[in-house]
Write an enzyme that holds these catalytic residues in place. Structure first.
Site, PDB file in Angstrom:
ATOM      1  N   SER A 465      14.527  75.590  45.926  1.00 48.45           N
ATOM      2  CA  SER A 465      15.960  75.620  45.679  1.00 48.45           C
ATOM      3  C   SER A 465      16.683  74.435  46.316  1.00 48.45           C
ATOM      4  CB  SER A 465      16.523  76.960  46.173  1.00 48.45           C
ATOM      5  OG  SER A 465      17.785  77.212  45.620  1.00 48.45           O
ATOM      6  N   ASP A 476      15.077  60.253  43.385  1.00 56.14           N
ATOM      7  CA  ASP A 476      15.722  59.521  42.299  1.00 56.14           C
ATOM      8  C   ASP A 476      16.452  58.282  42.803  1.00 56.14           C
ATOM      9  OD1 ASP A 476      14.810  61.315  40.417  1.00 56.14           O
ATOM     10  OD2 ASP A 476      16.599  62.569  40.490  1.00 56.14           O
ATOM     11  N   LYS A 490      12.211  76.599  41.867  1.00 59.62           N
ATOM     12  CA  LYS A 490      13.348  77.496  41.604  1.00 59.62           C
ATOM     13  C   LYS A 490      14.591  76.644  41.414  1.00 59.62           C
ATOM     14  CE  LYS A 490      16.025  81.464  43.122  1.00 59.62           C
ATOM     15  NZ  LYS A 490      17.335  80.831  42.903  1.00 59.62           N
TER      16      LYS A 490
END
Length: 672
Positions: A465, A476, A490
């Site tokens: 999460s 990224d 998740k």
């Protein structure tokens, strides 16, 4: 008024029983839940991320879910019972929509009759059955869930029960229990199971029925009846003393989902994800068999007064048999400070020079909301604590930084966002798409950066999460190289919605990285893979039933600071060469291969005592040989007993992560 709360952690489903019924007394739908049934179906269709129409297709899957919930081990219904009940396969959707759940009670009442008849028969037969067991016969019990079928005759079911009881009796015998104690333990198991069934009330049946439908939509959407809702909220606050483990029911077993960072079980270091708890005991009292027991009752037995011990009998996740072991854990309350960010330094020697790599361990994303509401300027939060630790590490002269998110199951979304901002100037961190397709972007607005140097993020399968949001964003942006294992996956957001009675926890949105990739299902893949004992086929979002799929949306604008991809091949080569020469990793790789081989070949449980003893001796000897080989390579004294094996004092993963980031610095300097 609808009450909503973002749920960003991995949390258990909790079912509770209250009230009681006498044997064979049929249950009837509680009419004050008619409206609740209609609320559930309308909310699922209008609020759930997929906005799925609850129709016959959903009903058919819900029917199977309901039978699995009632009789997961195929122990009570016969094939002809299931065939007779199949007339209800397309009725679950209509039952909810019309507010008439009689169908669920018709099925349950047949189960009640079959279960009570079977358990009373078993209890009457146990003493003579155990006394008559012959453990030198070559027979086995099926352990492949894919081959578990409904028995066609009572004789088949009788034999299945005989083998189940024989397996438990043999396990207890191999653990040194006397015949009288074995009989007593098995009788207590089935008396407890019978009691659980007799205490089930109409609301419990409704909750199970409703969840058979919600489970079709995704594994995180579920209905909590009023008492279960109260227990769920208590669990959210982590306010009760216990062992610090998230548990769930799987078939008839209580299974460990994850350990809470900073909790007693993690500190004790013997309990692990996917371990199955088969008995619970208190000091000075006999063990209580909990196979088939309801989750809430198992949790109640494990919880207790702070400072007292609870004894768990477990079947380890990496065991290829039903051989069990007992572990003792001291109950404690999981405190905020125990889950706070911590720092350490790993020193790596290269040539004549020693480099310091700072590591910040972050067990969860936390914030002391009560202190914030009081106006306390010194409130604790994961972002504040991490920033302070970074400053201290920089004063100590670190060359690089590692953010350790292993076993971090999530927490505050706002904290995940602000903590990411410690490493990037102002910019987007995560995209959130709701059920209507609207995408909102949560980002950091503070251009101040606490650390701009080279860094790595260490993750494993239990990083979930909010952890995946941070790891994905830093990957990224090219701010960190990701090392470790594939994360949990998740990538969904749940909200709690109040109903007329109880609450519905419902999946309402999905997380996406700034690159547009979802964190759902796949999680975040590491740039450099570390070997792991956690089986990604058995643990993680992809291992759950009906997970929402991975997908991708448009990326948002963001800068890339370092292009780690061009270094991954060289970094991987150096990493693999290094761990092949590291005794700790050699031992770990051997253990992983051995467990995989044993698991793949484990399709049945031997009920022959000699075979089981040989199996245990073989496993223990292999474990001892592996440990002594590791010790010899490290010039440590060898040991004679498997019980003397301890985890290495050094965190070998952290040390290797430090090596990887130093490799990157070296390669980068060569190219620039």
């Amino acid at each position: 008024m609808i009450y909503k709360r973002l749920l960003l952690s991995l949390l258990p489903s909790i079912a509770l029983a209250s009230g009681s019924v006498s044997a064979y007394e049929k249950l009837e739908p509680p009419h004050d839940y008619d409206r609740v049934a209609q609320e559930i179906v309308s909310t699922l269709e209008s609020v759930h991320y997929n906005k799925t129409l609850i129709d016959d297709e959903i009903s058919e899957q819900a029917f199977d879910n309901y039978l699995d919930a009632l009789d997961p081990s195929r122990s009570f219904f016969l094939k002809k019972d299931v065939e007779a009940l199949s007339k209800y396969r397309d009725a679950f959707d209509d039952a909810l929509r019309n507010g008439n759940s009689q169908v669920a009670y018709d099925i349950y009442n047949l189960y009640l009759e079959r279960a009570e008849t079977r358990l009373e028969k078993v209890l009457a037969d146990i003493p003579e059955m155990v006394k008559g067991f012959k453990y030198d016969i070559d027979e086995s019990l099926n352990a492949d869930p894919d081959k578990l079928v409904w028995a066609e005759t009572d004789a088949e079911l009788d034999d299945y029960w005989r083998k189940r009881i024989k397996n438990r009796a043999l396990t207890l015998k191999l653990n040194g229990e006397s015949e009288a104690d074995i009989i007593d333990a098995i009788e207590r198991r089935y008396k407890s199971q019978l009691k659980q069934i007799d205490q089930t009330n109409a609301v419990d049946v409704f909750q199970s029925f409703a969840n058979s439908v919600t489970a079709v939509l995704d594994p995180h959407t579920s209905y909590f009846a009023p008492r279960a809702s109260e227990a769920f909220n208590i669990n959210m606050s982590l306010s009760l003393e216990g062992i610090g483990a998230v548990l769930q029911m799987e078939d008839d077993y209580t299974k460990v989902v994850r350990l809470i960072p900073g909790g007693p079980a993690e500190a004790q270091n013997e309990l692990a994800p996917n371990d199955r708890i088969i008995a619970v005991g208190q000091e000075g009292e006999p063990m209580v068999d909990v196979i088939g027991m309801r989750l809430d009752d198992v949790v109640d037995m494990i919880r207790g007064e702070r400072g007292t011990n609870v004894i768990l009998e477990i079947i380890p996740a990496n065991s290829n048999s039903q051989n069990s072991k007992k572990i003792t854990i001291t109950r404690e309350k999981v405190k905020l400070e125990d889950q706070s960010a911590q720092k350490k330094i790993v020193e790596v020697k290269r040539g004549e020079e020693t480099f310091k790599v700072g590591i910040i361990e972050l067990p969860t994303f936390y914030s002391d909301f009560a202190a914030i509401q009081r106006g306390d300027r010194d409130y604790k939060s994961s972002t504040r604590d991490t920033k302070k630790l970074i400053e201290e590490l920089q004063e100590e002269g670190i060359t690089a930084l590692i953010l350790d998110l292993r076993n971090n199951g999530g927490g505050s979304l706002q904290e995940a966002n602000s903590l990411t901002g410690l490493f990037i100037p102002a910019g987007p961190v995560v995209q959130i798409r709701d059920a209507s397709g609207r995408v909102s972007i949560l980002g950091d607005q503070d251009r101040e950066v606490a650390y701009s140097g080279p860094m790595a993020v260490m993750v494993n399968r239990m990083s979930a999460s909010a952890s995946e949001i941070v790891a994905g964003a830093l990957k990224d942006y090219g701010r960190a190289i990701i090392v470790g294992d594939q994360t949990f996956g998740k990538g969904t957001v749940q909200v709690l919605q109040e109903l007329d009675k109880g609450q519905l926890k419902i999946t309402q949105a999905k997380f996406y990285r700034v690159s547009g990739e979802s964190t759902q299902h796949k999680g975040v893949m590491p740039d450099i893979n570390f070997p792991s004992l956690i089986n990604t086929q058995e643990v993680g979002e992809s291992a759950l039933e009906n997970p929402l799929p991975w997908d991708k949306i448009h990326e948002t604008r963001y800068p890339v600071y370092w292009n780690f991809e061009e270094y991954v091949a060289d970094l991987t080569s150096q990493h693999e060469k290094r761990i092949k020469q590291d005794a700790n990793f050699v031992a770990l790789e051997d253990q992983i291969a051995y467990v995989k081989e044993q698991t793949e070949n484990f399709k049945s449980i031997s009920l022959n005592e000699k075979n089981r003893e040989q199996q245990r001796e073989q496993n223990e000897q292999h474990e001892l040989d592996r440990e002594n080989k590791r010790r010899q390579a490290l010039d440590l004294p060898t040991i004679d007993n498997v019980d003397d094996i301890k985890a290495p004092e050094e965190d070998v993963y952290a040390h290797e992560a430090a090596e990887v980031i130093l490799d990157f610095i070296s390669l980068y300097q060569q190219n620039h």
